[in-house]
Design an enzyme around this catalytic site. Structure first.
Site, PDB file in Angstrom:
ATOM      1  N   ARG A   1     -10.100   0.641   8.211  1.00  0.00           N
ATOM      2  CA  ARG A   1      -9.703  -0.720   8.541  1.00  0.00           C
ATOM      3  C   ARG A   1     -10.832  -1.491   9.217  1.00  0.00           C
ATOM      4  O   ARG A   1     -10.654  -2.681   9.522  1.00  0.00           O
ATOM      5  CB  ARG A   1      -8.528  -0.669   9.513  1.00  0.00           C
TER       6      ARG A   1
ATOM      7  N   ARG B   1      -1.238  -9.401  12.909  1.00  0.00           N
ATOM      8  CA  ARG B   1      -1.712  -8.365  11.969  1.00  0.00           C
ATOM      9  C   ARG B   1      -2.498  -9.002  10.824  1.00  0.00           C
ATOM     10  O   ARG B   1      -3.499  -8.456  10.363  1.00  0.00           O
ATOM     11  CB  ARG B   1      -0.524  -7.557  11.424  1.00  0.00           C
TER      12      ARG B   1
ATOM     13  N   ARG C   1      10.514  -3.457  10.040  1.00  0.00           N
ATOM     14  CA  ARG C   1      10.014  -2.335  10.839  1.00  0.00           C
ATOM     15  C   ARG C   1       9.780  -2.847  12.269  1.00  0.00           C
ATOM     16  O   ARG C   1       9.759  -4.057  12.482  1.00  0.00           O
ATOM     17  CB  ARG C   1       8.697  -1.848  10.211  1.00  0.00           C
TER      18      ARG C   1
ATOM     19  N   LYS D   1       0.835  -1.210   0.000  1.00  0.00           N
ATOM     20  CA  LYS D   1       0.000   0.000   0.000  1.00  0.00           C
ATOM     21  C   LYS D   1       0.871   1.262   0.000  1.00  0.00           C
ATOM     22  O   LYS D   1       0.657   2.172  -0.796  1.00  0.00           O
ATOM     23  CB  LYS D   1      -0.931   0.025   1.231  1.00  0.00           C
TER      24      LYS D   1
ATOM     25  N   ARG E   1      11.809  -6.382   5.525  1.00  0.00           N
ATOM     26  CA  ARG E   1      11.825  -4.954   5.834  1.00  0.00           C
ATOM     27  C   ARG E   1      12.272  -4.709   7.271  1.00  0.00           C
ATOM     28  O   ARG E   1      13.123  -3.869   7.521  1.00  0.00           O
ATOM     29  CB  ARG E   1      10.429  -4.360   5.616  1.00  0.00           C
TER      30      ARG E   1
END
Ligand code: AP5
Ligand code: MG
Length: 181
Positions: free
Chosen positions: A86, A138, A127, A13, A125
């Protein structure tokens, strides 16, 4: 034109939003980025959000809708919503906010990527909320609380689903086609 980019964690996104806002001159509104800015500034809101984000749960609809309302009230440009809404309650709240501006969502682009690829991308990644346990939650939270939005927007004839695998450029070309039509 007001666009929502909808997709699971790690579906691209944010990556695609950067391309879309350049090409279509939209304002990028990412609730995840806004929350991370609150955390790095050490605000009360940030402090409260951090523990929720670290677990991979959702920050309350009330906090999120308050943040979004503040951002869009003086907006004159088209907007690109990334990571928001969401929940159905957030989607209904957004509809109300836009109605107040005599406007509405014009396009919802759903990025479809398989779970294995999502996990690989996020672990690469790294994060702060990209650890295996949080990622698993998630993804569950997405399926339970956010996926119902797919039907919500399909019923309004606003939904386009894009295959989110391939190069960033290839995926952007698919999105461009939808937003140009
Ligand atoms: P948020 O920041 O929105 O995170 P997310 O939805 O989990 O999604 P990500 O940002 O991780 O992924 P993305 O889809 O943007 O993909 P990206 O482009 O980065 O939310 C974080 C947390 O904040 C939530 O868990 C929640 O707690 C809270 N929150 C936020 N909004 C909320 C709301 N509205 N309500 C309640 N709570 C809220 O790509 C991922 C990786 O893949 C990158 O490394 C990228 O370089 C790579 N990549 C991208 N495209 C490709 C490609 N085509 N091929 C290979 N790699 C790719
Ligand atoms: Mg993102």
């Amino acid at each position: 034109m007001h666009v929502i980019i909808l997709g699971a964690p790690g579906s691209g996104k944010g990556t695609q939003s950067a391309e879309i806002v350049k090409q279509f001159e939209l304002q990028h509104l990412s609730t995840g980025d806004m929350l991370r800015a609150e955390i790095s500034q050490g605000t009360e809101l940030g402090l409260a959000a951090k523990s929720v984000i670290d677990k991979g749960e959702l920050v309350s609809d009330k906090i999120i809708l308050g943040m979004v309302a503040e951002q869009i009230k003086n907006n004159t440009k088209g907007m690109l919503f990334d990571g928001f809404p969401r929940t159905i309650a957030q989607a209904e709240g957004l509809d109300k906010l836009l109605k107040g501006l005599e406007s509405e969502i014009t396009h919802v682009v759903q990025l479809d990527v398989d779970n294995e690829e999502l996990v690989t991308r996020m672990l690469d990644r790294g994060r702060e909320d990209d650890n295996e346990e949080t990622i698993r939650n998630r993804l569950e939270v997405f399926n339970r609380q956010t996926a119902p939005l797919i039907d919500y927007y399909r019923e309004q004839n606003k939904l386009s689903t894009v295959l989110g695998n391939g190069s960033v450029k290839e995926i952007f070309a698919r999105i461009q086609k939808i937003l140009s039509s």
